[in-house]
Design a protein around this motif. Sequence first.
Motif, PDB file in Angstrom:
ATOM      1  N   LYS A 151      92.027 -20.443  38.847  1.00 40.44           N
ATOM      2  CA  LYS A 151      92.995 -20.315  39.936  1.00 40.44           C
ATOM      3  C   LYS A 151      93.410 -18.865  40.141  1.00 40.44           C
ATOM      4  O   LYS A 151      93.615 -18.112  39.197  1.00 40.44           O
ATOM      5  CB  LYS A 151      94.242 -21.160  39.679  1.00 40.44           C
ATOM      6  CG  LYS A 151      93.974 -22.639  39.444  1.00 40.44           C
ATOM      7  CD  LYS A 151      93.336 -23.302  40.623  1.00 40.44           C
ATOM      8  CE  LYS A 151      93.212 -24.788  40.380  1.00 40.44           C
ATOM      9  NZ  LYS A 151      92.107 -25.407  41.046  1.00 40.44           N
ATOM     10  N   ARG A 152      93.536 -18.474  41.403  1.00 41.02           N
ATOM     11  CA  ARG A 152      94.042 -17.152  41.755  1.00 41.02           C
ATOM     12  C   ARG A 152      95.536 -17.206  42.045  1.00 41.02           C
ATOM     13  O   ARG A 152      96.229 -16.197  41.960  1.00 41.02           O
ATOM     14  CB  ARG A 152      93.305 -16.610  42.974  1.00 41.02           C
ATOM     15  CG  ARG A 152      91.826 -16.380  42.755  1.00 41.02           C
ATOM     16  CD  ARG A 152      91.539 -15.245  41.797  1.00 41.02           C
ATOM     17  NE  ARG A 152      91.832 -13.951  42.305  1.00 41.02           N
ATOM     18  CZ  ARG A 152      90.997 -13.193  42.990  1.00 41.02           C
ATOM     19  NH1 ARG A 152      89.787 -13.595  43.221  1.00 41.02           N
ATOM     20  NH2 ARG A 152      91.370 -12.009  43.409  1.00 41.02           N
ATOM     21  N   ALA A 153      96.023 -18.412  42.408  1.00 43.40           N
ATOM     22  CA  ALA A 153      97.445 -18.598  42.698  1.00 43.40           C
ATOM     23  C   ALA A 153      97.879 -19.968  42.196  1.00 43.40           C
ATOM     24  O   ALA A 153      97.155 -20.948  42.351  1.00 43.40           O
ATOM     25  CB  ALA A 153      97.709 -18.487  44.199  1.00 43.40           C
ATOM     26  N   ILE A 154      99.054 -20.001  41.574  1.00 48.03           N
ATOM     27  CA  ILE A 154      99.672 -21.251  41.168  1.00 48.03           C
ATOM     28  C   ILE A 154     101.083 -21.262  41.744  1.00 48.03           C
ATOM     29  O   ILE A 154     101.849 -20.318  41.560  1.00 48.03           O
ATOM     30  CB  ILE A 154      99.727 -21.411  39.632  1.00 48.03           C
ATOM     31  CG1 ILE A 154      98.308 -21.530  39.070  1.00 48.03           C
ATOM     32  CG2 ILE A 154     100.563 -22.625  39.239  1.00 48.03           C
ATOM     33  CD1 ILE A 154      98.252 -21.618  37.558  1.00 48.03           C
ATOM     34  N   PHE A 173     101.985 -16.241  40.698  1.00 46.55           N
ATOM     35  CA  PHE A 173     102.594 -17.349  39.955  1.00 46.55           C
ATOM     36  C   PHE A 173     103.976 -17.561  40.549  1.00 46.55           C
ATOM     37  O   PHE A 173     104.867 -16.721  40.396  1.00 46.55           O
ATOM     38  CB  PHE A 173     102.671 -16.996  38.473  1.00 46.55           C
ATOM     39  CG  PHE A 173     102.927 -18.158  37.558  1.00 46.55           C
ATOM     40  CD1 PHE A 173     102.615 -19.463  37.901  1.00 46.55           C
ATOM     41  CD2 PHE A 173     103.475 -17.936  36.306  1.00 46.55           C
ATOM     42  CE1 PHE A 173     102.842 -20.523  37.032  1.00 46.55           C
ATOM     43  CE2 PHE A 173     103.706 -18.980  35.421  1.00 46.55           C
ATOM     44  CZ  PHE A 173     103.386 -20.277  35.792  1.00 46.55           C
ATOM     45  N   MET A 174     104.136 -18.668  41.281  1.00 49.43           N
ATOM     46  CA  MET A 174     105.384 -18.948  41.975  1.00 49.43           C
ATOM     47  C   MET A 174     105.969 -20.259  41.461  1.00 49.43           C
ATOM     48  O   MET A 174     105.276 -21.277  41.395  1.00 49.43           O
ATOM     49  CB  MET A 174     105.145 -19.070  43.483  1.00 49.43           C
ATOM     50  CG  MET A 174     106.417 -19.306  44.248  1.00 49.43           C
ATOM     51  SD  MET A 174     106.226 -19.647  46.021  1.00 49.43           S
ATOM     52  CE  MET A 174     104.987 -18.529  46.541  1.00 49.43           C
ATOM     53  N   MET A 234      95.925 -10.239  35.034  1.00 49.74           N
ATOM     54  CA  MET A 234      95.660  -9.903  36.433  1.00 49.74           C
ATOM     55  C   MET A 234      96.839 -10.218  37.350  1.00 49.74           C
ATOM     56  O   MET A 234      96.782  -9.971  38.553  1.00 49.74           O
ATOM     57  CB  MET A 234      94.416 -10.655  36.933  1.00 49.74           C
ATOM     58  CG  MET A 234      93.146 -10.327  36.180  1.00 49.74           C
ATOM     59  SD  MET A 234      92.730  -8.568  36.216  1.00 49.74           S
ATOM     60  CE  MET A 234      92.388  -8.343  37.947  1.00 49.74           C
ATOM     61  N   LEU A 235      97.932 -10.750  36.785  1.00 49.37           N
ATOM     62  CA  LEU A 235      99.081 -11.182  37.571  1.00 49.37           C
ATOM     63  C   LEU A 235      99.671 -10.020  38.366  1.00 49.37           C
ATOM     64  O   LEU A 235      99.975  -8.965  37.812  1.00 49.37           O
ATOM     65  CB  LEU A 235     100.151 -11.782  36.649  1.00 49.37           C
ATOM     66  CG  LEU A 235     101.263 -12.554  37.332  1.00 49.37           C
ATOM     67  CD1 LEU A 235     100.721 -13.794  38.016  1.00 49.37           C
ATOM     68  CD2 LEU A 235     102.339 -12.936  36.329  1.00 49.37           C
ATOM     69  N   LYS A 236      99.819 -10.225  39.683  1.00 46.10           N
ATOM     70  CA  LYS A 236     100.382  -9.210  40.569  1.00 46.10           C
ATOM     71  C   LYS A 236     101.745  -9.611  41.118  1.00 46.10           C
ATOM     72  O   LYS A 236     102.565  -8.761  41.414  1.00 46.10           O
ATOM     73  CB  LYS A 236      99.429  -8.952  41.740  1.00 46.10           C
ATOM     74  CG  LYS A 236      98.120  -8.332  41.322  1.00 46.10           C
ATOM     75  CD  LYS A 236      97.224  -8.110  42.513  1.00 46.10           C
ATOM     76  CE  LYS A 236      95.900  -7.497  42.061  1.00 46.10           C
ATOM     77  NZ  LYS A 236      94.992  -7.314  43.196  1.00 46.10           N
ATOM     78  N   ILE A 237     101.962 -10.921  41.271  1.00 45.07           N
ATOM     79  CA  ILE A 237     103.208 -11.411  41.864  1.00 45.07           C
ATOM     80  C   ILE A 237     103.758 -12.540  41.008  1.00 45.07           C
ATOM     81  O   ILE A 237     103.062 -13.513  40.732  1.00 45.07           O
ATOM     82  CB  ILE A 237     102.975 -11.918  43.299  1.00 45.07           C
ATOM     83  CG1 ILE A 237     102.449 -10.783  44.181  1.00 45.07           C
ATOM     84  CG2 ILE A 237     104.246 -12.514  43.884  1.00 45.07           C
ATOM     85  CD1 ILE A 237     102.029 -11.245  45.552  1.00 45.07           C
ATOM     86  N   LEU A 238     105.012 -12.405  40.599  1.00 39.79           N
ATOM     87  CA  LEU A 238     105.711 -13.420  39.817  1.00 39.79           C
ATOM     88  C   LEU A 238     107.003 -13.746  40.567  1.00 39.79           C
ATOM     89  O   LEU A 238     107.826 -12.860  40.805  1.00 39.79           O
ATOM     90  CB  LEU A 238     106.009 -12.881  38.422  1.00 39.79           C
ATOM     91  CG  LEU A 238     106.716 -13.793  37.427  1.00 39.79           C
ATOM     92  CD1 LEU A 238     105.925 -15.071  37.185  1.00 39.79           C
ATOM     93  CD2 LEU A 238     106.943 -13.041  36.111  1.00 39.79           C
ATOM     94  N   ILE A 279      93.531 -22.174  44.595  1.00 36.01           N
ATOM     95  CA  ILE A 279      94.988 -22.216  44.581  1.00 36.01           C
ATOM     96  C   ILE A 279      95.434 -23.580  44.077  1.00 36.01           C
ATOM     97  O   ILE A 279      94.911 -24.604  44.510  1.00 36.01           O
ATOM     98  CB  ILE A 279      95.546 -21.993  46.005  1.00 36.01           C
ATOM     99  CG1 ILE A 279      95.160 -20.611  46.517  1.00 36.01           C
ATOM    100  CG2 ILE A 279      97.053 -22.206  46.047  1.00 36.01           C
ATOM    101  CD1 ILE A 279      95.427 -20.414  48.001  1.00 36.01           C
ATOM    102  N   LEU A 280      96.407 -23.583  43.182  1.00 38.90           N
ATOM    103  CA  LEU A 280      97.062 -24.830  42.780  1.00 38.90           C
ATOM    104  C   LEU A 280      98.449 -24.811  43.396  1.00 38.90           C
ATOM    105  O   LEU A 280      99.273 -23.956  43.068  1.00 38.90           O
ATOM    106  CB  LEU A 280      97.176 -24.949  41.258  1.00 38.90           C
ATOM    107  CG  LEU A 280      98.061 -26.081  40.735  1.00 38.90           C
ATOM    108  CD1 LEU A 280      97.500 -27.444  41.144  1.00 38.90           C
ATOM    109  CD2 LEU A 280      98.237 -26.001  39.240  1.00 38.90           C
TER     110      LEU A 280
END
Length: 192
Positions: free
Chosen positions: A102-105, A128-129, A149-153, A82-83
């Motif tokens: 990274k799996r989450a940024i 990606f938040m 692979m993005l699931k949440i933006l 995670i970043l």
Amino acid sequence: MCSIFPEDHEIDLEDLFRFGRGLGLPGTFGTMGKARREMHVAVNILRDSCLLLHASKKERVKMHDMVRDVALWIASTNGQAILASTAMDPRMLVEDESIKDKRAISLWDLKNGQLPDDQLNCPTLEIFMLHSPRVGFEVPNACLERLKMLKILVFLRHGCAWMFHLHWDREYLSLPQLIESLKNLHTVLETL
């Protein structure tokens, strides 16, 4: 999942619920009421274990800085890197080779809501938040091309009160046509 928020941030339980559903985590299926009850039980277990702390409002939690640091370390050693950064220029993501695993940024307090015109090399990115207290967001097509692979933006402005509809053509959020090609995308959220 709480470690994607900045240190000392009061995390709304609704955020956790929506992210859990977007990722397809166990316990977030079935009826909305049942899934929310299961999430509250899990949060209470974490509170009782002092892994999550009470916040100023009942429907929010906090994560102690040391617990957050350990969670980020565990995620990185288990292939779930995670970043989570504050006041970073999002254009720096193109130059940073370490983001590809990274799996989450999660980028907070952005001064410039314009994402890079270049492709982000993040083939495993699922969350990606972006948070900016002052400016809107501009998302070029190229930026999202490799995020298959993005699931949440998530786009956050000011506070974290959820909006249930998106304003695609307003001055504070501009999304490219390419978003339709993100087949794994389950959740797109914008707040004012």
